[in-house]
Design a protein around this motif. Sequence first.
Motif, PDB file in Angstrom:
ATOM      1  N   LEU A 343       7.329  -1.052  -6.478  1.00 33.69           N
ATOM      2  CA  LEU A 343       6.316  -1.545  -5.543  1.00 33.69           C
ATOM      3  C   LEU A 343       5.192  -0.531  -5.454  1.00 33.69           C
ATOM      4  CD1 LEU A 343       8.552  -2.714  -2.542  1.00 33.69           C
ATOM      5  CD2 LEU A 343       7.541  -4.160  -4.298  1.00 33.69           C
ATOM      6  N   GLU A 344       3.974  -0.953  -5.780  1.00 36.27           N
ATOM      7  CA  GLU A 344       2.794  -0.104  -5.612  1.00 36.27           C
ATOM      8  C   GLU A 344       2.039  -0.621  -4.394  1.00 36.27           C
ATOM      9  OE1 GLU A 344       0.582  -0.309  -9.189  1.00 36.27           O
ATOM     10  OE2 GLU A 344       2.284   0.245 -10.454  1.00 36.27           O
ATOM     11  N   ILE A 345       1.865   0.234  -3.402  1.00 35.66           N
ATOM     12  CA  ILE A 345       1.264  -0.172  -2.134  1.00 35.66           C
ATOM     13  C   ILE A 345       0.086   0.742  -1.828  1.00 35.66           C
ATOM     14  CG2 ILE A 345       1.656  -0.497   0.338  1.00 35.66           C
ATOM     15  CD1 ILE A 345       4.616  -0.937  -0.338  1.00 35.66           C
ATOM     16  N   CYS A 346      -1.073   0.148  -1.599  1.00 33.17           N
ATOM     17  CA  CYS A 346      -2.288   0.906  -1.294  1.00 33.17           C
ATOM     18  C   CYS A 346      -2.846   0.445   0.053  1.00 33.17           C
ATOM     19  CB  CYS A 346      -3.352   0.712  -2.379  1.00 33.17           C
ATOM     20  SG  CYS A 346      -2.805   1.191  -4.032  1.00 33.17           S
ATOM     21  N   ALA A 347      -3.309   1.385   0.856  1.00 34.29           N
ATOM     22  CA  ALA A 347      -3.887   1.064   2.161  1.00 34.29           C
ATOM     23  C   ALA A 347      -4.705   2.244   2.640  1.00 34.29           C
ATOM     24  CB  ALA A 347      -2.791   0.734   3.174  1.00 34.29           C
ATOM     25  N   LYS A 348      -5.521   2.023   3.663  1.00 34.08           N
ATOM     26  CA  LYS A 348      -6.258   3.126   4.266  1.00 34.08           C
ATOM     27  C   LYS A 348      -5.273   4.070   4.931  1.00 34.08           C
ATOM     28  CE  LYS A 348     -10.122   4.251   7.317  1.00 34.08           C
ATOM     29  NZ  LYS A 348     -11.178   3.729   8.200  1.00 34.08           N
ATOM     30  N   ASP A 349      -5.423   5.370   4.669  1.00 29.28           N
ATOM     31  CA  ASP A 349      -4.461   6.339   5.170  1.00 29.28           C
ATOM     32  C   ASP A 349      -4.534   6.444   6.689  1.00 29.28           C
ATOM     33  OD1 ASP A 349      -2.496   8.320   4.988  1.00 29.28           O
ATOM     34  OD2 ASP A 349      -4.016   9.895   5.135  1.00 29.28           O
TER      35      ASP A 349
END
Length: 445
Positions: A343-349
């Motif tokens: 699972l590759e998950i990207c979001a604003k830190d």
Amino acid sequence: MGSWAYFDPEYETLNIRINPPQVSVDNSSCKDCTLVKVDSMNKPGILLEVVQILTDLDLIITKAYISSDGGWFMDVFHVTDEQGRKIKDSQTIEYIEKALGPNGYTSGILKACPERRVGVKSMGDYTTVELIGRDRPGLLSEISAVLANLHINVAAAEVWTHNSRIACVLYVNDDTTCSAVNDASRLSSMEEQLKNILRGCGSEENVAHTSFSIGSTHIDRRLHQLLFADRDYECAFADTKVDSHPSSKPKVVIERCEEKDYLVVSVRCKDRPKLMFDIVCTLTDMQYAVFHATISSDGPHASQEYFIRHMDGRTLGTEGEKQKVIKCLEAAIRRRTSEGLSLEICAKDRVGLLSEVTRVLRENGLSVRRAGVSTVGEEAMNVFYVSDASGNPVDAKTIEALRKEIGRTMRVNVKKAPLDSKAAEAGGLANTSFFFGSLLEKFRS
């Protein structure tokens, strides 16, 4: 009054300046790959330094020839990028030549640049947190929840599990000041809470271990060291349902070379990125020197042969010592083996992001087998290798539920773990730390 003899600080690098390393990056001699040639004065640990630099650039070593018998070190590496292409980027070539050349030895670049740093300058200092303990479902979620409740941000992390043990290296900082957490009472509170979580149902003091430092460490090497010190290699390898085929098990054989009084370590296993680093790192940390080596890839499998002695020149004496080396190398290879769903998950830190994501994984009955967390600018980019709590592959319904729950606020990319090295190179998935390439690039710039 007595006086100390004068020691010229330039003496340490005298040999390097008299006989500077020669490095060439050759794109013309081979059709399918780039040749990196290194000729240098020999010194303990030099092979690991070179391999570390190449692998930290996410380069794939397809073949290598090493010779360091005597005072000189001569290596040839056949490398490609993650897509199996030659290295054409001028900035990458320039960095290799600089890091492995004379400037790398005399300027300290070999000690500074290869390390996996939280390299975004605006983030300030950070504290390194090391954890080792007994693994169980949901443990990473509990660890990240403690840090979030303490208002501590996880800027980068790497998590490995092996033989029912978990090792973590986390780079954290204060969520308001973006500086290292160095208040003694706050660190003490963090340590106590993390130890309680790691102990779980156990009461033994040696079940869990935490430590803190301000600075940086090479994540991959430190994880190997933590698990080695934890003696994870002593456990019987438990076949998991996601990776139980006999061909997936590494085969390590040790024989004696009577003519030169070497021990010959032969390794054959499924090929993947960073395989050579993991083996050389383990041999180095076990105080063995590699005098000659041959590395090659044969389709999905890799064959590696190392001629070794102890650092003090002795060869392995007893059968028990040989068996320990075999077990340690098998463990080093399996710690990073890609298993399960990716699972590759990207979001604003933000503070608590890791806690939120791992909570959702836990609530959907998923167990994190490996994880890589990194931050580039204001973007958090995470990759998790997961299976269900019993080690089975994740079913389609669970995947769809994850997409619906996480996908509202984050970008989610679901991929299966690669079946062979070619798929790994094409997708860049076998390398949990592939996001760190961007961090290293920012650090160099």
